[in-house]
Motif scaffolding. Structure first.
Motif, short mmCIF file in Angstrom:
data_model
loop_
_atom_site.label_atom_id
_atom_site.label_comp_id
_atom_site.label_asym_id
_atom_site.label_seq_id
_atom_site.Cartn_x
_atom_site.Cartn_y
_atom_site.Cartn_z
N ARG A 43 19.98 12.19 84.34
CA ARG A 43 19.82 11.55 85.65
C ARG A 43 19.01 10.27 85.44
O ARG A 43 18.35 10.09 84.42
CB ARG A 43 19.10 12.49 86.62
N ASP A 44 19.06 9.38 86.41
CA ASP A 44 18.31 8.12 86.31
C ASP A 44 16.82 8.40 86.42
O ASP A 44 16.39 9.14 87.30
CB ASP A 44 18.71 7.16 87.43
N GLU A 45 16.04 7.81 85.53
CA GLU A 45 14.59 7.85 85.63
C GLU A 45 14.12 6.45 85.99
O GLU A 45 14.91 5.51 86.02
CB GLU A 45 13.98 8.32 84.31
N ALA A 46 12.84 6.30 86.26
CA ALA A 46 12.31 5.02 86.71
C ALA A 46 12.71 3.87 85.79
O ALA A 46 13.11 2.80 86.26
CB ALA A 46 10.79 5.09 86.85
N GLU A 47 12.62 4.05 84.48
CA GLU A 47 12.90 2.96 83.54
C GLU A 47 14.00 3.25 82.53
O GLU A 47 14.34 2.37 81.74
CB GLU A 47 11.62 2.60 82.78
N PHE A 48 14.55 4.48 82.53
CA PHE A 48 15.51 4.85 81.49
C PHE A 48 16.59 5.77 82.03
O PHE A 48 16.42 6.40 83.06
CB PHE A 48 14.82 5.61 80.34
N VAL A 49 17.68 5.84 81.30
CA VAL A 49 18.67 6.91 81.39
C VAL A 49 18.86 7.35 79.95
O VAL A 49 19.07 6.53 79.06
CB VAL A 49 20.01 6.42 81.98
N TRP A 50 18.76 8.65 79.71
CA TRP A 50 18.83 9.16 78.34
C TRP A 50 20.22 9.67 78.02
O TRP A 50 20.87 10.29 78.85
CB TRP A 50 17.84 10.32 78.17
N ALA A 51 20.67 9.41 76.80
CA ALA A 51 21.88 10.05 76.29
C ALA A 51 21.50 11.49 75.98
O ALA A 51 20.43 11.75 75.43
CB ALA A 51 22.36 9.34 75.03
N THR A 52 22.35 12.44 76.37
CA THR A 52 22.05 13.85 76.16
C THR A 52 23.21 14.52 75.44
O THR A 52 24.34 14.06 75.50
CB THR A 52 21.80 14.58 77.50
#
Length: 98
Positions: free
Chosen positions: A27-36
Motif C-alpha cells: 500500500r502507499d506509505e507517506a514517502e514510499f511504496v515497497w515491492a513485495t
C-alpha cells in the motif's frame, strides 16, 4: 545525447504511480511504496515515436544485514530481459530501451 523527460512517477501517498503498479506492491506509505513478494510489476505507456529511450530509475532497496543483504532487479520489456542488477544501497540506474 540530449535527454527529454517523458514521465516522472512518484511512489508515495498521493503520488501518480499507483495506476501503473501491477501485482507485488505494498500500500502507499507517506514517502514510499515497497515491492513485495518474489516479483513486482510496473507498466509504462508505450511512447508514440519510434526511437530508443533511456529508462532512469532512482531506487532504494530494503536491506537488513545478513537477513536481507540485497534486492534483485530485472528490467524486462515485451518479454525480453534488458538488464539485471543486485542492489545493496540506493542507486540511480539507466537502461536503454530499444
Amino acid at each position: 545525447m540530449t535527454k527529454t523527460l517523458l514521465t516522472t512517477l512518484e511512489f508515495r501517498s498521493g503520488g501518480n504511480a499507483r495506476p501503473r503498479l501491477g501485482e507485488g506492491w505494498s500500500r502507499d506509505e507517506a514517502e514510499f511504496v515497497w515491492a513485495t513478494g518474489p516479483e513486482s510489476r510496473l507498466t509504462l505507456e508505450r511512447p508514440t515515436a519510434e526511437a530508443s529511450y533511456l529508462l532512469e530509475l532512482a531506487l532504494f532497496p530494503y536491506v537488513h544485514g545478513t537477513i536481507v543483504p540485497c534486492q534483485r532487479l530485472g528490467i524486462e520489456v515485451n518479454g525480453e530481459e534488458l538488464a539485471a542488477h543486485t542492489l545493496t544501497r540506493g542507486a540511480v540506474l539507466e537502461c536503454e530501451i530499444p
